[in-house]
Design an enzyme around this catalytic site. Structure first.
Site: not given
Ligand code: CA2
Length: 146
Positions: A9-10, A17, A22, A73, A76, A79, A86, A97, A99, A101, A106, A110
């Site tokens: 997601p996202n 953003r 990121y 990846n 969210a 976590h 599974d 895996e 990430h 960031s 953080r 996380r």
């Molecule tokens: O650092 C990573 O790759 C994460 O998997 C990114 C997830 C975060 O929930 C994990 O804790 C770490 C969030 C992805 C959200 O991506 C965005 C990208 C641009 C703007 C807003 C969110």
């Protein structure tokens, strides 16, 4: 060798953003970079992104017999999702895996990675370059095991 690069997601909002966390490369840019770097290593790539947990589980299940490895990846869901953990365990496809960031620096929530428990490679905090780094390390692990 063929890897599925799976994003949760996202991650479709990459580059749009929060560039401070990121980076400024967008999702399509990440796909281009990862495909190109993997091709240099002789790795063919397929890409899939979803904001929905069940879709990610479906994609992992559908990877059986089609992909030699999964670079994931889970966003969210990293976590929270025992379902993704599974699924990775069930298909038993070697997984890495990623990430973007550095989650280790953080928030406390996380610090747990369920999906990571099914992965033999972990690349954290290397930006979008981390996907190709993870693919290289995963290829090496697979070749060592052969
Ligand atoms: O650092 C990573 O790759 C994460 O998997 C990114 C997830 C975060 O929930 C994990 O804790 C770490 C969030 C992805 C959200 O991506 C965005 C990208 C641009 C703007 C807003 C969110």
């Amino acid at each position: 060798m063929k890897f599925l690069v799976l994003n949760g997601p996202n991650l479709n909002l990459l580059g749009v953003r929060e560039p401070g966390i990121y980076g400024s490369v967008d999702y399509d840019g990440m796909v281009r970079i990862t495909r190109q770097e993997c091709a240099k290593l002789g790795i063919e790539t397929g890409f899939y992104q979803s904001n929905h947990e069940g879709d990610l589980v479906d994609a992992i299940q559908a990877a059986r017999g089609r992909f030699d490895g999964i670079v994931i990846n889970p966003g969210a869901y990293t976590h929270t999702s025992i379902a993704i953990l599974d699924a990775l365990k069930a298909v038993a496809i070697p997984a890495a895996e990623v990430h973007i960031s550095d989650v280790t620096k953080r928030e406390a929530f996380r610090q747990v990675s369920y999906a990571g428990m099914a992965c033999c490679v972990h690349v954290i905090g290397q930006g979008v370059a981390g996907y190709a780094i993870a693919a290289r390390q995963l290829k090496e692990k697979i070749e060592q095991a052969e």
